[in-house]
Motif scaffolding. Structure first.
Motif, mmCIF file in Angstrom:
data_model
loop_
_atom_site.group_PDB
_atom_site.id
_atom_site.type_symbol
_atom_site.label_atom_id
_atom_site.label_comp_id
_atom_site.label_asym_id
_atom_site.label_seq_id
_atom_site.Cartn_x
_atom_site.Cartn_y
_atom_site.Cartn_z
ATOM 1 N N TYR A 1 -17.526 1.826 5.801
ATOM 2 C CA TYR A 1 -17.922 0.521 5.269
ATOM 3 C C TYR A 1 -16.943 0.009 4.222
ATOM 4 O O TYR A 1 -17.098 -1.079 3.690
ATOM 5 N N THR A 2 -15.960 0.862 3.904
ATOM 6 C CA THR A 2 -14.931 0.392 2.993
ATOM 7 C C THR A 2 -13.595 0.441 3.730
ATOM 8 O O THR A 2 -13.526 0.874 4.881
ATOM 9 N N THR A 3 -12.534 -0.002 3.071
ATOM 10 C CA THR A 3 -11.214 0.130 3.697
ATOM 11 C C THR A 3 -10.336 0.967 2.776
ATOM 12 O O THR A 3 -10.502 0.947 1.547
ATOM 13 N N PHE A 4 -9.431 1.692 3.388
ATOM 14 C CA PHE A 4 -8.564 2.577 2.613
ATOM 15 C C PHE A 4 -7.120 2.118 2.749
ATOM 16 O O PHE A 4 -6.656 1.828 3.855
ATOM 17 N N GLY A 5 -6.459 2.063 1.619
ATOM 18 C CA GLY A 5 -5.039 1.706 1.638
ATOM 19 C C GLY A 5 -4.205 2.970 1.514
ATOM 20 O O GLY A 5 -4.534 3.867 0.732
ATOM 21 N N TYR A 6 -3.133 3.035 2.287
ATOM 22 C CA TYR A 6 -2.235 4.190 2.257
ATOM 23 C C TYR A 6 -0.908 3.723 1.671
ATOM 24 O O TYR A 6 -0.372 2.703 2.101
ATOM 25 N N SER A 7 -0.374 4.484 0.723
ATOM 26 C CA SER A 7 0.920 4.065 0.170
ATOM 27 C C SER A 7 1.686 5.259 -0.389
ATOM 28 O O SER A 7 1.161 6.378 -0.438
ATOM 29 N N ASP A 8 2.900 4.966 -0.846
ATOM 30 C CA ASP A 8 3.739 5.910 -1.605
ATOM 31 C C ASP A 8 3.998 7.238 -0.885
ATOM 32 O O ASP A 8 3.884 8.296 -1.496
ATOM 33 N N LEU A 9 4.310 7.143 0.377
ATOM 34 C CA LEU A 9 4.648 8.390 1.071
ATOM 35 C C LEU A 9 5.979 8.920 0.542
ATOM 36 O O LEU A 9 6.977 8.195 0.535
ATOM 37 N N LYS A 10 5.959 10.170 0.079
ATOM 38 C CA LYS A 10 7.205 10.773 -0.420
ATOM 39 C C LYS A 10 7.372 12.144 0.172
ATOM 40 O O LYS A 10 6.412 12.920 0.247
ATOM 41 N N LEU A 11 8.588 12.440 0.577
ATOM 42 C CA LEU A 11 8.883 13.792 1.045
ATOM 43 C C LEU A 11 9.693 14.475 -0.048
ATOM 44 O O LEU A 11 10.527 13.832 -0.697
ATOM 45 N N SER A 12 9.468 15.784 -0.229
ATOM 46 C CA SER A 12 10.176 16.465 -1.316
ATOM 47 C C SER A 12 11.683 16.476 -1.068
ATOM 48 O O SER A 12 12.474 16.609 -1.995
#
Ligand code: BGC
Length: 850
Positions: free
Chosen positions: A731-742
């Protein structure tokens, strides 16, 4: 003074008791001394056992192993799982395992498994026949509800906490069915033809993990053949891979009646024959005496069984030590949590859900699954809960007096218990009372019958015979007709007492087909079980004699065949339901599958809902479009006929004894849905990974799709599924961000750290299941477009953000190289994909493996 005397007396008694204990301890045989190591105890006990006693130990005794009174060797006392201890009594139904997979919550799996272990002990059992970690390869698979879906990584991740949790209560797990028991169709004989790479990448991983990361104490070999040799006597599987390569030190167990031979099975690495020592027992003893099986092999089997018994504490504690009741508040809460987290919201147009009670005065719950709690598929994995709550009850309780809730089933109950047609229904061709029977000692109704006779009616339960010592003959005429692999044909005349539509059905174990006036009206020529009638609908004329022919075959196990007959009159029920729908504000359509439609022994014939349900849906939709469709079932359901016409689809799978409460909470927004599909839902039955190969020929299951199982196939073929693996709305929405690889470049032995942020952007608190897939961009072999290598369930308050961290190592990048027979992570570019489902990738980043 008196107190002091008492103290001295007590101390003296304690001292004497300790002296007796320590003295008797030193006199105890080593194997009875709990201070000694398991190896010492096993060695000691083995030395004391005769060959006959060891052979007794490796053959079962029903749902137990054989006790040895002379030496005080206890029994492994078993119950079926995997949903919970499936004794005749009820126990907590947390949900089907497919729901646990849909939670993607390994901690929750562990908590449930601990309780399953505890309840197994409460019921006086010390061995649970589960988990079932076979891959949901064919979308029709009857036992998909028992397992963890289509993806080997997800299955492995769920198997580990299951095994560890159950065994933490010193209950022996029996991980099953090794291997390639991926369909029920012809499961006793079919040979799974799988190439080595698919075997290693898809079908083996969960078993290997169960051995190496969870230390499962026993493993059940499958019924089917694997590359032509029965799994129960397959030395490649049992000895070379399981024991030699993976280092399995536990016990291999035959599936029930899955044993077919003495010497090949004994020499292949199969330790314990269940349910009885039919091929072991006397036959094995003889084989040892004739040096066809060495005594060392018997010792090894006995050693393994004893070791597991010691590990589970069977020698040191009574099976009755565990008191308590299965049904308690904590377990009820746990069941609710599983249901809350596993129900999948598939579609929710224009945020139709959650419903607000304000605007609604009347709700109609309509459909066959609305008036009862649908908790389980059928067969040995069936588990009834400690109590049952139907969606109708739960929704009524939820809305209280504010809203009027009514229920209509809409279609007649399927004839599970049809009245049996008595002698008055039959005449022989010659006009005598009864029906002419011919029996054949083959499964194909071929050649000359070995017995013919006139019988009163088709109403037989011949039982198990020697397959299970329950006293039943297992054959219509023992001595003439064998116990397994025989067939029968009945021919004669049949009449109906009235005009109109009737259901005529056969309840059979195994296959049946029926002809009326030479027309084949029923065809279930498969190893089906007798749980329900296979039914045909036919319009009869009163008192007219029809030519009847019924063929039946028995494969192995229990056998029965009964012909039932009952009037069929769906019209009134549908009309009542449609009238109710027309005058209600909202309709909750409760449809889908149940334990009669999917379960052990029978795959689904079609992925569509049955005709009655489809018709009811269409009729209801004509009068009311405010429909919340709620489905049960583990395997995919094709929805093309109706999905565009309904705003909401919820797949509850089999959500356990608290399922209906969770459903009501979800519908009204007290729980935010968060389950995700553990398998792909196709749009079209003819466009699935196995559409060209399943069910295949009777002898052969053709796994030519190779590693492209589940979403891997849809990705490769670019076929859009109805709902992708990992899909589920909130019932909510999720934002995905800031993908970082080491790092953008790693070495073979490095671990790549993957971080990202997930934010709850809506107004509801909720859980998201973040999925990590890997793509190998440059490979010398054809690889999957992407494969799941990590997931995390994360709880986020409205507006909250969290950082998620995954670690990716060489294993997640490798494929099985058939040339070198080893896992290979090839240098080159890889991509990390982060998604909310396999079809909804939100972030991507590339790195290089040096
Ligand atoms: C099933 C097993 C089950 C066993 C004992 C067999 O038919 O395949 O999974 O554990 O029966 O009931």
């Amino acid at each position: 003074m008196q107190a002091k005397m008492n103290l001295i007396k007590t101390s003296l008694i304690a001292f004497i008791a300790m002296a007796i204990v320590s003295c008797s301890q030193s006199e105890l045989p080593v194997y009875k001394n709990a201070d000694k190591s398991i190896t010492e105890r096993v060695n000691d006990l083995l030395k004391r056992m005769t060959l006959e006693e060891k052979v007794d130990l490796v053959g079962g005794n029903g749902m137990k192993t054989m006790a040895n009174r002379r030496l005080g060797i206890p029994e492994m006392v078993m119950t079926d799982g995997p949903l919970g201890p499936n004794t005749k009594k009820h126990s907590t139904n947390y949900s089907a395992m497919i729901n646990l997979a849909a939670t993607f919550n390994t901690d929750l799996m562990y908590s449930v498994a601990e309780q399953i272990g505890a309840e197994t002990r409460i019921y006086g059992r010390n061995m649970l026949l589960g988990p079932n970690i076979n891959v949901a390869r064919a979308p029709h698979g009857g036992r998909v509800f028992e397992g963890f879906g289509e993806d080997p990584y997800l299955i492995s991740e769920m198997a580990v906490p299951y095994i560890k949790g159950v065994q933490s209560k010193r209950v022996i797990t029996c991980t099953k069915h090794f291997v390639a028991n991926n369909q029920e169709w012809n499961r006793f004989d079919v040979s799974a033809e799988i190439d080595e790479r698919a075997l290693r990448e898809i079908y083996f991983p969960a078993f290997k993990t169960a051995v190496q990361n969870a230390d499962t104490w026993t493993i059940m070999a499958a019924y089917n053949r694997f590359r032509e040799t029965y799994a129960c006597e397959n030395s490649y599987l049992l000895q070379d891979v399981l024991k030699d390569e993976w280092g399995f030190t536990g016990v291999t167990v035959s599936d029930w009646g899955g044993a077919r031979s003495t010497v090949p099975m004994a020499n292949s690495g199969l330790d314990l024959e269940m349910p009885f020592g039919k091929y072991y027992g006397e036959k094995l003893l003889k084989a040892v005496k004739e040096k066809e099986v060495s005594e060392d092999i018997i010792d090894d089997k006995a050693r393994r069984i004893l070791t597991v018994m010691f590990k589970a504490g069977l020698f040191d504690e009574s099976i009755d030590t565990y008191g308590g009741h299965s049904d308690d508040a904590g377990r009820r809460r746990l069941a609710k949590k599983v249901a809350d987290q596993s129900i999948v919201l598939l579609k929710n147009s224009n945020n139709y859900l959650p419903l607000k009670t304000d605007g609604i005065k009347t709700i109609a719950v309509i459909g066959p699954n609305g008036g009862e709690a649908i908790m389980t598929g059928g067969g040995s994995g069936k588990l009834m809960g400690n109590y049952e709550i139907s969606p109708y009850e739960a929704i009524s309780n939820k809305v209280g007096d504010q809203v009027e809730v009514k229920f209509a089933r809409g279609i007649p109950a399927r004839s599970l218990d049809m009245p049996i047609a008595g002698p008055e229904f039959y005449l022989t061709k010659e006009g005598e009372p009864g029906i002419y029977a011919e029996y054949f000692n083959n499964k194909e109704v071929e050649g000359e019958p070995v017995l013919t006779r006139i019988e009163k009616a088709i109403d037989f339960n011949w039982g198990w015979g020697t397959d299970r010592n329950d006293g039943s003959p297992g054959s219509p005429e023992p001595g003439i007709i064998r116990i397994n692999k025989w067939s029968a044909r009945w021919t004669g005349k049949f009449r109906s007492p009235g005009d109109g539509w009737y259901e005529i059905g056969l309840r059979s174990d195994n296959g049946v087909r029926m002809y009326l006036d030479q027309e084949k009206i029923l065809d279930a020529w498969i190893d089906g079980k007798s749980g329900k009638f296979k039914v045909a609908r036919y319009k009869f004329e009163k008192e007219r004699w029809y030519d009847l022919k019924v063929d039946f075959y028995e494969n192995i196990g229990s056998c029965r065949c009964r012909l039932g007959f009952t009037p069929y009159n769906p019209g009134t029920m549908t009309n009542d339901a449609v009238k109710l729908a027309a005058k209600s504000d909202v309709v909750i359509l409760s449809m889908g599958l149940d334990k009669e439609m999917e379960g052990e022994g029978v795959d689904r014939k079609s992925l569509h809902l049955d005709e009655d349900q489809l018709k009811l849906i269409q009729e209801v939709l004509k009068v009311n479009k405010n429909v919340v469709m709620v489905l049960n079932g583990a395997t995919p359901i094709i929805m093309s006929d109706w999905i565009d016409k309904v705003p909401v689809v919820i797949d509850a799978l089999y959500p356990g004894q608290e399922g209906a409460n969770a459903l009501a909470d979800i519908i009204f927004g007290d729980v935010n849905p968060s389950g995700k599909l553990p398998l792909t839902f196709p749009k079209d039955e003819n466009k699935t990974p196995v559409a060209q190969t399943y069910p295949g020929t009777k002898e052969l299951a053709d796994y030519s799709e190779g590693i492209f199982v589940g979403y891997r196939w849809y990705d490769k073929e670019n076929v859009e599924p109805l709902f992708p693996f990992g899909h589920g709305l909130s019932y909510t929405t999720f934002g995905y961000s800031d993908l970082k690889l080491s790092s953008t470049e790693i070495d073979k032995n490095d671990t790549l750290k993957v971080t990202l942020t997930v934010k709850n952007r809506g107004t509801f608190d909720g859980d998201e299941i973040v999925q990590l897939y890997v793509t190998d961009k440059e490979a010398s072999v054809e690889r999957e477009v992407k494969s799941l290598k990590g997931f995390e369930r994360v709880s986020l308050k409205a507006g909250e953000s969290k950082t998620i961290i995954f670690k990716i190592a060489k294993d997640a990048l490798s494929f099985y190289d058939v040339k070198t027979k080893s896992w290979l992570a090839e240098p080159g570019d890889f991509e990390i994909l982060i998604g909310a489902s396999s079809g909804d990738i939100r972030l991507k980043q590339t790195f290089n493996l040096k």
